[in-house]
Design a protein around this motif. Structure first.
Motif, mmCIF file in Angstrom:
data_model
loop_
_atom_site.group_PDB
_atom_site.id
_atom_site.type_symbol
_atom_site.label_atom_id
_atom_site.label_comp_id
_atom_site.label_asym_id
_atom_site.label_seq_id
_atom_site.Cartn_x
_atom_site.Cartn_y
_atom_site.Cartn_z
ATOM 1 N N VAL A 211 0.867 -1.245 -0.011
ATOM 2 C CA VAL A 211 0.089 0.113 0.099
ATOM 3 C C VAL A 211 0.941 1.131 0.047
ATOM 4 O O VAL A 211 1.810 1.247 0.852
ATOM 5 N N PRO A 212 0.608 2.436 -0.844
ATOM 6 C CA PRO A 212 1.535 3.489 -0.982
ATOM 7 C C PRO A 212 1.257 4.361 0.207
ATOM 8 O O PRO A 212 0.213 4.346 0.985
ATOM 9 N N VAL A 213 2.211 5.229 0.300
ATOM 10 C CA VAL A 213 2.333 6.285 1.222
ATOM 11 C C VAL A 213 2.055 7.603 0.747
ATOM 12 O O VAL A 213 3.012 7.955 0.127
ATOM 13 N N ALA A 214 1.339 8.509 1.357
ATOM 14 C CA ALA A 214 1.321 9.718 0.662
ATOM 15 C C ALA A 214 1.471 10.690 2.016
ATOM 16 O O ALA A 214 0.966 10.689 3.056
ATOM 17 N N ALA A 215 2.687 11.536 1.688
ATOM 18 C CA ALA A 215 3.255 12.443 2.891
ATOM 19 C C ALA A 215 2.797 13.858 2.678
ATOM 20 O O ALA A 215 3.044 14.572 1.720
ATOM 21 N N HIS A 216 1.798 14.236 3.538
ATOM 22 C CA HIS A 216 1.867 15.870 3.705
ATOM 23 C C HIS A 216 2.985 16.512 4.098
ATOM 24 O O HIS A 216 3.485 16.189 5.192
ATOM 25 N N ALA A 217 3.461 17.240 3.144
ATOM 26 C CA ALA A 217 4.689 17.716 3.425
ATOM 27 C C ALA A 217 5.063 19.519 2.755
ATOM 28 O O ALA A 217 5.136 19.462 1.687
ATOM 29 N N HIS A 218 4.861 20.432 3.718
ATOM 30 C CA HIS A 218 5.045 21.498 3.252
ATOM 31 C C HIS A 218 6.780 22.112 3.319
ATOM 32 O O HIS A 218 7.358 22.698 2.650
ATOM 33 N N GLY A 219 7.088 21.676 4.583
ATOM 34 C CA GLY A 219 8.545 22.149 4.924
ATOM 35 C C GLY A 219 9.680 21.616 4.068
ATOM 36 O O GLY A 219 9.364 20.376 3.769
ATOM 37 N N ALA A 220 10.631 22.320 3.797
ATOM 38 C CA ALA A 220 11.901 21.746 2.931
ATOM 39 C C ALA A 220 12.441 20.508 3.624
ATOM 40 O O ALA A 220 12.665 19.397 3.116
ATOM 41 N N ASP A 221 12.545 20.602 4.794
ATOM 42 C CA ASP A 221 13.283 19.600 5.896
ATOM 43 C C ASP A 221 12.348 18.169 5.794
ATOM 44 O O ASP A 221 12.771 17.241 5.695
ATOM 45 N N GLY A 222 11.006 18.522 5.761
ATOM 46 C CA GLY A 222 9.969 17.279 6.125
ATOM 47 C C GLY A 222 9.953 16.736 4.542
ATOM 48 O O GLY A 222 9.793 15.567 4.553
ATOM 49 N N ILE A 223 10.005 17.591 3.489
ATOM 50 C CA ILE A 223 10.142 16.904 1.947
ATOM 51 C C ILE A 223 11.434 15.828 2.032
ATOM 52 O O ILE A 223 11.387 14.847 1.551
ATOM 53 N N THR A 224 12.389 16.487 2.305
ATOM 54 C CA THR A 224 13.617 15.594 2.278
ATOM 55 C C THR A 224 13.500 14.496 3.347
ATOM 56 O O THR A 224 13.827 13.488 2.687
ATOM 57 N N ALA A 225 12.808 14.785 4.309
ATOM 58 C CA ALA A 225 12.780 13.298 5.141
ATOM 59 C C ALA A 225 11.838 12.490 4.588
ATOM 60 O O ALA A 225 12.041 11.299 4.613
#
Length: 395
Positions: A211-225
């Motif tokens: 099952v795929p994972v969708a990541a809510h990510a606004h922050g550049a650090d969060g996107i990277t993580a």
């Protein structure tokens, strides 16, 4: 049923002129020149003939059916009983359908009501698009959208929440990797919420079930993580920091290499963003999406329907944002059909007008490859083979 049209969109930017589509039950059985498919169908098959365009049904890859799209969707949600909320969600699903959306990905609700709604639609008890639902989104204690019930702390609790969502039938797992504006008393949009180990455990648990994972990510650090954790889609992806925006080309290269899709979740009223963020900041945010597109990031269409100023009939107005960026209409339509289907794990099921695919079709007057606004001139919507007219009747 035999559908004949002036043109059928059979591939990216490619029309079959004077074409026809044959449907049997909920599936497409044949696509080809009108005369050839008419002979194959026989005289007793019901027909829907017109002079416009047949194309795949649209996909909104980011909605929240539990929210009402009003000025304060959180308060409305919190004052609604589950019974009232579920009835409202039924109406919102039908609104999506009548706007041409035949598949929607619900990325977070309360009490897994979207999963219940998906089952009702799948059983043809009520009209609506096919729904891929996340159930309860994972967030930190007091984190973004904590009021949906997904507060977790530590890897064990994260894995347990993922398992419970999967057991309920979730077709995607949602992680609130950063804060967000909808949660007034939570972390800021640029702030990260989970450790690398916690994100890795969430992705691992979901991927063990394919099952795929969708990541809510606004922050550049969060996107990277999120990229390092191996998520499948990134929602919003606005590259925010405490001091502004931080576009990271090295992370973009990873996004492309890992085939991660990005859903900017553009509001139907995107033209209003300069009023809220200021002209300069809004232009910079728009340009980041353009840079991702130019770099080759897989973009998919979504509206965040349900949050403030985002109703459930806004996908086509939201698509005009990508025209504003200069993307060709063929690519924009792909973002809302075949590319979105692939991002949802449905690339072999829907998003194309081809034999063996689910009979999810949009029938419009005009030529959307020439004028994207033609997508609003709906003659009929076919969802899993059932025909819905703009006035709401099903056949």
């Amino acid at each position: 049923m035999l559908i004949t049209g002036g043109r059928v969109l059979v591939d990216s930017g490619t029309y079959l002129e004077d074409g026809a589509v044959l449907i049997d039950g909920d599936s497409i059985t044949a696509v080809g020149p009108r005369r050839e498919i008419e002979e194959q169908a026989g005289a007793d098959v019901p027909r829907f003939a017109f002079d416009g365009t047949v194309l795949p049904g649209l996909i909104d890859a980011h909605v929240h059916l539990a929210f009402d799209g009003g000025p304060d969707p959180v308060s409305t949600l919190q004052t609604s009983t589950d019974e009232v909320l579920f009835e409202d969600m039924r109406r919102r699903a039908e609104q999506l359908l009548h706007s041409g959306v035949t598949t929607a990905r619900d990325l977070g609700d309360r009490g897994r009501l979207a999963l219940r709604l998906a089952a009702e639609i799948n059983d043809r008890r009520i009209p609506g698009p096919t729904i891929v639902a996340a159930g309860t989104p994972a967030t930190t204690v007091g984190g973004h959208c904590y009021f949906l019930g997904g507060e977790v702390s530590g890897e064990a609790e994260i894995r347990d929440l993922v398992r419970r969502n999967l057991a309920a039938g979730a077709g995607v797992i949602k992680a609130m990797v950063t804060g967000g504006g909808l949660t007034k008393d939570g972390p800021k949009s640029h702030q990260s919420q989970f450790t690398a180990e916690e994100l890795a455990s969430l992705v691992d648990e979901a991927h063990k079930a394919d099952v795929p994972v969708a990541a809510h990510a606004h922050g550049a650090d969060g996107i990277t993580a999120a990229v390092e954790a191996g998520v499948d889609t990134i929602e919003h992806c606005t590259w925010m920091t405490s001091g502004g925006l931080d576009f990271r080309p090295d992370v973009v290269k990873q996004i492309i290499a890992q085939r991660i899709a990005v859903c900017p979740a553009v509001s139907p009223h995107w033209q209003m963003l300069p009023r809220f963020f200021g002209e300069e900041r809004a232009a910079a945010m728009f340009d980041l999406v353009r840079q991702m597109a130019d770099a080759g990031v897989r973009l998919v269409a979504g509206t965040d329907a349900g949050v403030q100023r985002a109703g459930f009939d806004g996908l086509v107005p939201a698509l005009s944002f990508y025209s504003h960026l200069g993307l060709p209409n063929a690519s924009i339509i792909n973002m809302a059909t075949s590319e979105a289907a692939a991002a949802l794990g449905l690339g072999s099921t829907t998003g194309r007008v081809a034999p063996g695919y689910r009979a999810d079709l949009l029938v419009v007057d005009g030529d959307p490859l020439t004028d994207l606004a033609a997508l609003k001139d709906i003659r009929a919507v076919f969802a899993s083979g059932l025909r819905y007219e703009p006035n709401g009747t099903a056949q």
